[in-house]
Structure formats: structure tokens, C-alpha cells
Design a protein around this motif. Structure first.
Motif, PDB file in Angstrom:
ATOM      1  N   PRO A   1       0.892  -1.208   0.197  1.00 12.83           N
ATOM      2  CA  PRO A   1       0.204   0.050  -0.139  1.00 12.83           C
ATOM      3  C   PRO A   1       0.819   1.484   0.119  1.00 12.83           C
ATOM      4  CG  PRO A   1      -0.893  -1.590   1.790  1.00 12.83           C
ATOM      5  CD  PRO A   1       0.572  -2.054   1.184  1.00 12.83           C
ATOM      6  N   PRO A   2       0.220   2.445  -0.325  1.00 13.44           N
ATOM      7  CA  PRO A   2       1.288   3.683  -0.607  1.00 13.44           C
ATOM      8  C   PRO A   2       1.804   3.989   0.907  1.00 13.44           C
ATOM      9  CG  PRO A   2      -1.019   3.875  -1.552  1.00 13.44           C
ATOM     10  CD  PRO A   2      -1.306   2.361  -0.770  1.00 13.44           C
ATOM     11  N   ASP A   3       1.218   3.979   2.083  1.00 10.40           N
ATOM     12  CA  ASP A   3       1.720   4.207   3.437  1.00 10.40           C
ATOM     13  C   ASP A   3       2.736   3.439   3.678  1.00 10.40           C
ATOM     14  OD1 ASP A   3      -0.326   5.984   3.529  1.00 10.40           O
ATOM     15  OD2 ASP A   3      -1.860   4.937   4.529  1.00 10.40           O
TER      16      ASP A   3
ATOM     17  N   LYS B   1      -3.173 -10.237   6.370  1.00  5.28           N
ATOM     18  CA  LYS B   1      -2.498 -10.499   5.059  1.00  5.28           C
ATOM     19  C   LYS B   1      -1.072  -9.859   4.997  1.00  5.28           C
ATOM     20  CE  LYS B   1      -5.540  -8.634   2.522  1.00  5.28           C
ATOM     21  NZ  LYS B   1      -6.589  -8.247   3.720  1.00  5.28           N
ATOM     22  N   THR B   2      -0.355 -10.335   4.282  1.00  4.37           N
ATOM     23  CA  THR B   2       1.051  -9.680   4.171  1.00  4.37           C
ATOM     24  C   THR B   2       1.167  -8.193   3.881  1.00  4.37           C
ATOM     25  OG1 THR B   2       1.367 -10.553   1.858  1.00  4.37           O
ATOM     26  CG2 THR B   2       2.099 -12.049   3.640  1.00  4.37           C
ATOM     27  N   ASP B   3       0.244  -7.748   3.144  1.00  7.15           N
ATOM     28  CA  ASP B   3       0.205  -6.236   3.027  1.00  7.15           C
ATOM     29  C   ASP B   3      -0.694  -5.431   3.910  1.00  7.15           C
ATOM     30  OD1 ASP B   3      -1.834  -7.177   2.170  1.00  7.15           O
ATOM     31  OD2 ASP B   3      -1.989  -6.266   0.084  1.00  7.15           O
ATOM     32  N   ASP B   4      -1.044  -6.073   4.995  1.00  7.20           N
ATOM     33  CA  ASP B   4      -1.929  -5.360   5.780  1.00  7.20           C
ATOM     34  C   ASP B   4      -0.727  -4.574   6.855  1.00  7.20           C
ATOM     35  OD1 ASP B   4      -4.327  -6.178   5.090  1.00  7.20           O
ATOM     36  OD2 ASP B   4      -4.302  -7.738   6.845  1.00  7.20           O
TER      37      ASP B   4
ATOM     38  N   THR C   1       1.760  -5.250   9.221  1.00  8.23           N
ATOM     39  CA  THR C   1       1.333  -5.858  10.906  1.00  8.23           C
ATOM     40  C   THR C   1       2.037  -7.090  11.289  1.00  8.23           C
ATOM     41  OG1 THR C   1      -1.066  -5.111  10.055  1.00  8.23           O
ATOM     42  CG2 THR C   1      -0.924  -6.956  11.912  1.00  8.23           C
ATOM     43  N   TYR C   2       2.437  -7.736  10.303  1.00  4.28           N
ATOM     44  CA  TYR C   2       3.598  -9.051  10.675  1.00  4.28           C
ATOM     45  C   TYR C   2       4.783  -8.588  11.274  1.00  4.28           C
ATOM     46  CZ  TYR C   2       0.946 -12.792   8.461  1.00  4.28           C
ATOM     47  OH  TYR C   2       0.006 -13.784   8.505  1.00  4.28           O
ATOM     48  N   ALA C   3       5.415  -7.496  10.956  1.00  2.00           N
ATOM     49  CA  ALA C   3       6.332  -6.845  11.397  1.00  2.00           C
ATOM     50  C   ALA C   3       6.232  -6.314  12.905  1.00  2.00           C
ATOM     51  CB  ALA C   3       7.150  -5.780  10.581  1.00  2.00           C
ATOM     52  N   PHE C   4       4.919  -5.573  13.140  1.00  2.47           N
ATOM     53  CA  PHE C   4       4.529  -5.002  14.349  1.00  2.47           C
ATOM     54  C   PHE C   4       4.324  -6.083  15.202  1.00  2.47           C
ATOM     55  CE2 PHE C   4       0.889  -4.234  17.151  1.00  2.47           C
ATOM     56  CZ  PHE C   4       1.527  -3.024  17.775  1.00  2.47           C
ATOM     57  N   ALA C   5       3.671  -7.331  14.741  1.00  3.40           N
ATOM     58  CA  ALA C   5       3.300  -8.246  15.544  1.00  3.40           C
ATOM     59  C   ALA C   5       4.827  -9.002  16.213  1.00  3.40           C
ATOM     60  CB  ALA C   5       2.514  -9.467  14.960  1.00  3.40           C
TER      61      ALA C   5
END
Length: 457
Positions: free
Chosen positions: A2-4, A88-91, A98-102
Motif C-alpha cells: 500500500p502507499p503508506d 495479510k502480508t500487505d496489511d 502488521t506481521y512486523a509489528f506483531a
């Protein structure tokens, strides 16, 4: 993506996650050097088992309970992401996946119960500790993490998002939480045999210093990584972490020199950890001068606090209460004095010394004492239940012999050949079932007890 999405922020958060992971082996070495030689392996295992237990629980439901959409007025998340379903991997969480945050938050969840272990060194059943870590993570850490770390535009955790108490990287959720839980366990298990009577000195101070160094290094990921971005907030948190820790070392050593006549390596290592603990909640709300003040105060206060166990009679083996609980309170409450809008922003919090009055101090006190009360009550009940069912403490005989040998059938150090058959053991004997080199079988207990590694330090 995503753009962000920000590749730079993601790279920093992943690196910070690895730094925080390193803190758990750092704690293992720090604590391992502080115990007697007959307990060092058990101390290492009590930290390492947290890596295994909490990682699995986090994926199954821990992340969802801590960071799922609030389902109970700021008290707990829902189970929408059990097993990471629906992610999802792009969330994104902010500008990072989100996976990195988790993954980053998982490292906090692993470290927190590992901190507790030092309070009950030398005397806890390993199986009982495994059960406690699993239950405590579910009933205490996951809910408290939701209270403090989950933000959702005023609909998140009740301490951080709704009350507005500041805890940037875990002064309440990690350090007060773990320190007060440690006190509860100490009260349930009781003191070590010989407490206040026998010398119980650290068996390996270089190991202690190595562990402290790894903690100091990893703490930059702990604090600066909590910005979840490679930005100015991460930069000030990084610098504040360094200067507060340095000031705490000086404060602790000053107390030792004036009180005892000498400055010690153990004091330097303990002072560093006290400073790291205290600056954790405050690193993104104070300026570097405020960080120095917080570190200095924490070093002095914690140096005195560790002696309370002898006056009050509770045996906190490795001073978890005096460093983590007390240091966590110092850092959390001093935000109410030293927070400055030059760091928090024009609409951010300001402490008493920067024109903010007592409002923020009140919020900090409510958050800190609420976490302490909840953690103590639930931890005490859990420990008591485990003690009544499976027993939480090893037998007196096993404690005297050493939990390394009696629990893990190993010793940390070998200073000479085994007495029984060591000189005649052959490769054929090893192939036939004898333990390989470097390990100790249960049948070798007698010889290991006769070695210097098995003696009381």
C-alpha cells in the motif's frame, strides 16, 4: 504494498525486533552469572523456555488478545486474529506490515516473564515454572499489553488510549508487571535455605557484565524501536536511553562508594539495568536533560531498594523487585514531572516542571498502581494454585545439591575427570549408551557433587 508502506521503517522495526530478542539471552546471562555455580544452567533455562512457550501462545491467540479490536471497555482484545487468521502480508500497522509489528511485540511478551525468573532462583521446580509462564502470559501479560499498548482513537486500551497515561516502551506493562509478579512468587515460595545466614555471592561476574552489556545493546531496539518508524521520535528515544543508563550507573556506584567504601562491577551492571528500566516508559516524553535526571534518580533509589529484602524478610534472589518494580515506578511517575512538549509535541503532555501541573502525574500513578495491583493479585493466585497442586518449590535436598544437577542432570562446569569410570570410559561405552562428552547422566551425580561446581558459593 500500500502507499503508506515504508521500507525504511520496516527495516528498522525488524532490526529492533532482533535487538529485543537478544535481550532475553542477555537476561539469561545476567541472571546466570549472579546465581551460585550449582544453579546457573537452571537460570539460563528459565529464560530460554520463555522463548518457546510465549512464541507459540502469541501466534495461537496472544496477539489477538493484546492487539485485537477492543471487546471489553479497554480491558482485552477479541479473538478475531486467532492463529493470525485474516492478516495479510500487505496489511499495515502504521507504515510497517502488521506481521512486523506483531513480531516486534512478541519479543516484549517473551522478555517480560523471563524477567520474573531471577526472583525465585535456586529453588523453583522447572515444570512448575513452565506452567506459570504459560498461564501468566495469558492471564496477566496479554491483557495488560492491551491496556497499555493498544491504541484505536480513544477506543483502545484503558490505560494508554483512554486514560492517557504515557508508557512508550513498557515501564508498566513490562517492568512493573514483572517486578510485582516476582514479589508475589517470592512470597509463595519463601526464602532460599540459608537466606540471611549463608553467603550467596554471584559465581561469575564477567558473565553478569556480559549479560548487562547485551541488555544495554538490545534496549535500543526496545525503546527506539517502539517508535515503529525511523524518525525523530526513535532518535530521541535512542539518545535518552543511552544517557539515562549512563547516569544510573554513576548514581548506583556513588551510593556504593559512600555507603560501602567501594564501587563494584555488580553495582555497575545493576545500575545500568535500573537506568534502562526507568527510562523505558519516559524515553519519548522527556528531553536528554530529563533523561539524565531520571537515570540518576533511578540509580540511587534502586541501589537502596535492593536492600529492603533483608529488612522486610522477602528473598528476592536477584533483586527483580528492587530493580524492575521500583525502577518501573520511578520512570513511570517521573514522566509526570519531566515530560516536555518539546518532545511530546504542541498538543502532547507536559509534566509539572514544564508547566503541565499535576494532571499527567495523576494519570501516571493510576496506570502504574493499577498494573501493580492486578499483576500481584493474579500472580499470587496462580503461584499458590500451582504450589498446592504440583508444588512450586524443589525439595530441600535438591536445593542443597543444586537444581542444575537434580532438575537437568547437567552441571555448568567440569573441573576434573569423573570419579566413577571416567578414565576407562571408551568410545564403545559411549556408543552403548553412556552420555556423550560434555553431558552428565543421573548416574554421575555423586562425582559431580564432589566437584567444585557443586559446592555452595
Amino acid at each position: 504494498m500500500p502507499p503508506d508502506f515504508s521500507a525504511g521503517d520496516t527495516a528498522w522495526v525488524l532490526a529492533a525486533s532482533a535487538l529485543v530478542l537478544l535481550m532475553t539471552p542477555g537476561v539469561a546471562l545476567f541472571y546466570g552469572g549472579m546465581v551460585r555455580a550449582k544453579s546457573v544452567l537452571n537460570m539460563l533455562m528459565m529464560s530460554f523456555i520463555c522463548l518457546a512457550i510465549v512464541s507459540v501462545l502469541w501466534v495461537l491467540f496472544g496477539y489477538s488478545l493484546a492487539f485485537g479490536t477492543d471487546s471489553a471497555s479497554g480491558l482485552i482484545g477479541n479473538l478475531e486474529h486467532v492463529g493470525f487468521l485474516g492478516i495479510k502480508t500487505d496489511d499495515l500497522s502504521g507504515s510497517v506490515p502488521t506481521y512486523a509489528f506483531a513480531a516486534f511485540q512478541l519479543m516484549f511478551a517473551i522478555l517480560t516473564p523471563a524477567l520474573i525468573s531471577g526472583a525465585i532462583a535456586d529453588r523453583a521446580k522447572f515444570g512448575a515454572w513452565v506452567v506459570f509462564v504459560a498461564l501468566w502470559s495469558v492471564l496477566v501479560y496479554f491483557p495488560v499489553a492491551h491496556w497499555v499498548f493498544f491504541f484505536d482513537d480513544g477506543k483502545g486500551g484503558w490505560i494508554g488510549d483512554r486514560l492517557g497515561a504515557l508508557d512508550f516502551a513498557g515501564g508498566t506493562a513490562v517492568h512493573i508487571n514483572a517486578g510485582v509478579a516476582a514479589l508475589a512468587l517470592v512470597l509463595v515460595l519463601g526464602p532460599r535455605l540459608g537466606f540471611k545466614r549463608d553467603p550467596m555471592r554471584p559465581h561469575n561476574l564477567p558473565l553478569v557484565m556480559l549479560g548487562a552489556g547485551l541488555l544495554w545493546f538490545g534496549w535500543f531496539g526496545f525503546n527506539a524501536g517502539s517508535a515503529l518508524a525511523a524518525n525523530g521520535l526513535a532518535s530521541v528515544a535512542f539518545l535518552n536511553t543511552q544517557v539515562a543508563t549512563a547516569a544510573a550507573v554513576l548514581g548506583w556506584l556513588m551510593v556504593e562508594k559512600l555507603r560501602d567504601g567501594h564501587a563494584t562491577t555488580l553495582g555497575a551492571a545493576s545500575g545500568a539495568v535500573a537506568g534502562l528500566v526507568a527510562i523505558t516508559p519516559a524515553c519519548a516524553s522527556v528531553d536528554p536533560l530529563g533523561a539524565i535526571a531520571i537515570g540518576l534518580i533511578a540509580g540511587v533509589v534502586c541501589a537502596f531498594a535492593v536492600g529492603l529484602k533483608y529488612k522486610l524478610g522477602y528473598d528476592d534472589s536477584l533483586d527483580v523487585v528492587g530493580v524492575h518494580a521500583v525502577g518501573g515506578f520511578v520512570g513511570s511517575l517521573l514522566i509526570g514531572l519531566f515530560a516536555t512538549q518539546s518532545v511530546t509535541g504542541p498538543e502532547g503532555a507536559a509534566g509539572l516542571f514544564y508547566g503541565g501541573g499535576l494532571t499527567q502525574l495523576g494519570k501516571q500513578a493510576i496506570g502504574a498502581f493499577a498494573v501493580a495491583a492486578y499483576s500481584f493479585v493474579i500472580s499470587f493466585i496462580l503461584a499458590k494454585a500451582i504450589d498446592l497442586t504440583m508444588g512450586f518449590r524443589v525439595s530441600s535436598e535438591d536445593e542443597v545439591t543444586g537444581v542444575d544437577l537434580t532438575t537437568h542432570a547437567e552441571t555448568a562446569y567440569e573441573f576434573g575427570p569423573l570419579i566413577h569410570g571416567a578414565t576407562t570410559r571408551s568410545l564403545a561405552g559411549t556408543a552403548a549408551g553412556a552420555p556423550p562428552a560434555g553431558r552428565t547422566s543421573v548416574s554421575d551425580k555423586t562425582s559431580d557433587q564432589a566437584s567444585p561446581a557443586g559446592r555452595k558459593v
